[in-house]
Write a protein that holds these residues in place. Sequence first.
Motif, PDB file in Angstrom:
ATOM      1  N   PRO A   1       0.835  -1.202   0.000  1.00 40.80           N
ATOM      2  CA  PRO A   1       0.000   0.000   0.000  1.00 40.80           C
ATOM      3  C   PRO A   1       0.876   1.261   0.000  1.00 40.80           C
ATOM      4  O   PRO A   1       2.040   1.214   0.419  1.00 40.80           O
ATOM      5  CB  PRO A   1      -0.785  -0.100   1.312  1.00 40.80           C
ATOM      6  CG  PRO A   1      -0.562  -1.476   1.831  1.00 40.80           C
ATOM      7  CD  PRO A   1       0.695  -1.988   1.229  1.00 40.80           C
ATOM      8  N   GLU A   2       0.261   2.339  -0.474  1.00 40.89           N
ATOM      9  CA  GLU A   2       0.965   3.620  -0.601  1.00 40.89           C
ATOM     10  C   GLU A   2       1.720   4.000   0.680  1.00 40.89           C
ATOM     11  O   GLU A   2       2.883   4.419   0.635  1.00 40.89           O
ATOM     12  CB  GLU A   2      -0.090   4.669  -0.943  1.00 40.89           C
ATOM     13  CG  GLU A   2       0.435   6.002  -1.312  1.00 40.89           C
ATOM     14  CD  GLU A   2      -0.722   6.987  -1.546  1.00 40.89           C
ATOM     15  OE1 GLU A   2      -1.722   6.609  -2.211  1.00 40.89           O
ATOM     16  OE2 GLU A   2      -0.624   8.119  -1.039  1.00 40.89           O
TER      17      GLU A   2
ATOM     18  N   ILE B   1       5.041   2.364   1.214  1.00 43.27           N
ATOM     19  CA  ILE B   1       6.107   2.841   0.320  1.00 43.27           C
ATOM     20  C   ILE B   1       6.607   4.198   0.814  1.00 43.27           C
ATOM     21  O   ILE B   1       7.806   4.482   0.797  1.00 43.27           O
ATOM     22  CB  ILE B   1       5.587   2.918  -1.136  1.00 43.27           C
ATOM     23  CG1 ILE B   1       5.136   1.521  -1.590  1.00 43.27           C
ATOM     24  CG2 ILE B   1       6.666   3.462  -2.063  1.00 43.27           C
ATOM     25  CD1 ILE B   1       4.440   1.482  -2.929  1.00 43.27           C
TER      26      ILE B   1
ATOM     27  N   PRO C   1       1.467   9.778  -4.454  1.00 38.42           N
ATOM     28  CA  PRO C   1       2.316   9.008  -5.371  1.00 38.42           C
ATOM     29  C   PRO C   1       3.181   9.875  -6.291  1.00 38.42           C
ATOM     30  O   PRO C   1       4.368   9.559  -6.463  1.00 38.42           O
ATOM     31  CB  PRO C   1       1.311   8.154  -6.154  1.00 38.42           C
ATOM     32  CG  PRO C   1       0.194   7.944  -5.186  1.00 38.42           C
ATOM     33  CD  PRO C   1       0.086   9.237  -4.416  1.00 38.42           C
ATOM     34  N   PRO C   2       2.676  10.996  -6.857  1.00 38.57           N
ATOM     35  CA  PRO C   2       3.587  11.788  -7.694  1.00 38.57           C
ATOM     36  C   PRO C   2       4.830  12.266  -6.931  1.00 38.57           C
ATOM     37  O   PRO C   2       5.937  12.256  -7.475  1.00 38.57           O
ATOM     38  CB  PRO C   2       2.714  12.980  -8.129  1.00 38.57           C
ATOM     39  CG  PRO C   2       1.336  12.443  -8.124  1.00 38.57           C
ATOM     40  CD  PRO C   2       1.281  11.471  -6.968  1.00 38.57           C
TER      41      PRO C   2
ATOM     42  N   MET D   1       6.258  10.752  -4.472  1.00 39.65           N
ATOM     43  CA  MET D   1       7.139   9.599  -4.251  1.00 39.65           C
ATOM     44  C   MET D   1       7.871   9.221  -5.536  1.00 39.65           C
ATOM     45  O   MET D   1       9.066   8.906  -5.519  1.00 39.65           O
ATOM     46  CB  MET D   1       6.320   8.410  -3.756  1.00 39.65           C
ATOM     47  CG  MET D   1       5.758   8.619  -2.370  1.00 39.65           C
ATOM     48  SD  MET D   1       4.911   7.116  -1.843  1.00 39.65           S
ATOM     49  CE  MET D   1       3.305   7.764  -1.527  1.00 39.65           C
ATOM     50  N   VAL D   2       7.146   9.261  -6.651  1.00 41.54           N
ATOM     51  CA  VAL D   2       7.776   8.942  -7.937  1.00 41.54           C
ATOM     52  C   VAL D   2       8.876   9.961  -8.213  1.00 41.54           C
ATOM     53  O   VAL D   2       9.978   9.610  -8.649  1.00 41.54           O
ATOM     54  CB  VAL D   2       6.729   8.936  -9.075  1.00 41.54           C
ATOM     55  CG1 VAL D   2       7.411   8.814 -10.431  1.00 41.54           C
ATOM     56  CG2 VAL D   2       5.734   7.796  -8.886  1.00 41.54           C
ATOM     57  N   GLU D   3       8.578  11.224  -7.937  1.00 39.79           N
ATOM     58  CA  GLU D   3       9.551  12.291  -8.149  1.00 39.79           C
ATOM     59  C   GLU D   3      10.846  12.012  -7.368  1.00 39.79           C
ATOM     60  O   GLU D   3      11.953  12.145  -7.892  1.00 39.79           O
ATOM     61  CB  GLU D   3       8.905  13.615  -7.684  1.00 39.79           C
ATOM     62  CG  GLU D   3       9.777  14.834  -7.812  1.00 39.79           C
ATOM     63  CD  GLU D   3      10.115  15.141  -9.259  1.00 39.79           C
ATOM     64  OE1 GLU D   3       9.226  14.984 -10.113  1.00 39.79           O
ATOM     65  OE2 GLU D   3      11.279  15.507  -9.531  1.00 39.79           O
TER      66      GLU D   3
END
Lengths: 472, 238
Positions: A159-160, A163, A181-182, A184-186
Amino acid sequence: MTISSNDFIAQSVVALQEAERLRTRKELGKHMPALRTRAVEEFGDFEGLREHVANVRQHALDNLDYYLPQFEQQAIDNGNQVHYARTGAELNDLVLSICQRHNARKIAKGKSMVTEETELNHHLERAGLEVVETDLGEYIIQQAGETPSHIVGPALHKPEAEIRELFLDKHPLGPRELEDPPAMVEEARSVLREHFLSADVGIVGANALIAENGYSLLVTNEGNGDLCANLPNILIVCTTMERVLPRARDAAALVRLLTRSTTGQSISCYTSYYSGPRRQDDIDGPLETHYVLLDNKRSDILASDYKDMLQCMRCGACLNHCPVYIGAGGHAYGSVYQGPMGSVLTPLLSSLEESHTLPSACTTCGRCAEVCPANIPLPDLLRDLRHDESRSKLGSGRWRVSMKLHAWVSQHPRLYQLLTGLGVRTLHRMGRRRGGFSRLPFASGWTQERDFPAPQKDTFMHQYRKQAAQDE
Amino acid sequence: MSDARSDILARIRHASACLPEAEVKLALSRLGAGPSATLPHPDLAIAFLTNVLKNQGTVDIASSRSEAVVVIGKYLYEHHRSRKLVAGNDARLAALPWRDAGLLPRFGEAESGELAALSYAVAGIAETGSIVTCTGRNNPAANNLLPEDHIVIVALDDLVERYDEALDALQSQRPRGINVISGPSGTADIAMHMVHGAHGPRRWHVVLLGHVPADCVEHAQALAGLANERQAEPLPDA
Ligand code: SF4
């Protein structure tokens, strides 16, 4: 290949109790099939495509003695070095020796199931190399020290919030929110970018090898595979020999089928074809490129009744559509390959002794075969493996005795009808008032999730006979 | 002990039919190319633009090379308030009338942190809404991957219908790498949330160069199920 598949039942019991992860999986089991269905409908002649690709791959497998040497020759002409590995250990040693020859310290790795199978990372790390997984999902589980739970989305079980915690813990970047999420992806993007730029060796897998021109096909959405294949000075492509397709156009047909089955996309963001090292007046690309082709029992499978399994293109559709996978989760399979494809492949790549519970992890609902783009008769293969299992007397004693008893009773119709009639009438009488049972002896696991409906008064055979008598 | 190669090949021969080459070739030639996807519109340009939009790209059309540099300049200004651009050593890019838009790209390989790179595609694929570039001086792979924005010019004449057509056309050239790109870099690895800009570009902008009807973008937007974004923007002169 380390596996812990014989603990499937115990591991799935644990998985079923993890409420949040179970919810995530149920979401996956709805979302992914919906995406696939839409893509299939939009395509047009999807059945024709499926059949076409199956025929091409069948042809390629039937004539692998022709196409593999053809690929090898073309790849060598393109400037590659081609190596063969009989076992995972041989592949690991080959890759390590290439890295050591170049005094490599850091390796940027694209997603590769083959190297998951051979546990390449451990091997390289033990020799003191730094290995960085660059597919975001692979990176997440590498940081968490976990194994993949899904052949396509290895970290989809997380789950988010988990992470977020992981990144806050592993990236020494000071206090920060990582609110969505953006964000974290960044963060992962900037951490991994540094690794791409400083890696000495890139390792990627291949979705196909093209015999007519010696190219390999690399399909990703993130572009990480392409960064691995273009930036470091050394490129190693680790794959297996059954990936060979005759022509470039066959790779195109494969992509049409694969991406629709995987994510419902008409094509992935990056589908790239690489031939070998940089040319004389190129200004980019690796200086040296290697193919390492793994067998690891695939030549045995090729000669066996399970040959169809070699057509698997690792799309993940059978996992997304499997009620057992959704319930039990990927880790229960105790293997890098999960779901229906894993239940067939794991015993074939390891041994039935080590994984004989997997072929029974199947409700025979048949959804996997319906959606498998490679037309692999997964339920049939699972049934055949159960035959093998029973022939080698691998199941538990209690299970084998009850199966024998069941077989004997079914071969005696009178007795069978008597017993089933008795059972049905008893259950009917007991459950008449409530219309069902919230608890049943010997089936408490089943009734924990749902009620067992009370049967009608009589068995089918009984009613059939009564009806026939009336009709006369 | 025999080596791995001969061992594996022997095992494969054992499991194969070992047909003569002519027979293998004949069987292969019977297999054809297989069906391709239904185009969203019979017009190649509209179909291409529709699929680019469906792939989360943005589009512009330009009827002349001078118009192409102007729309690129506008795009850069809108997204980055900048005129900085890197482009491969492609003669077709060098020959564009850059002064018309007050731009002068740096020609060469993109570096990390670069805002935008421009490529001139060797082909556009209508079936998939993809553009094709080949690695090398004209378009180093880094230019597709490292910048924040990837802008791609595709000439109308270079559009093909099917994915395999584009690959077949490159067979004779045999570049080191063929990159078929169909959208900005994306990932759904965090709890199935789609996020753009995973490792590569966050945005992907395609400029279709050639004489196409002006309403072809509106058409494509409608087919892609997008609201008409252009009309939502205030007109520059108003
Ligand atoms: S068995 Fe079929 S559905 Fe499952 S991963 Fe392989 S190709 Fe996909």
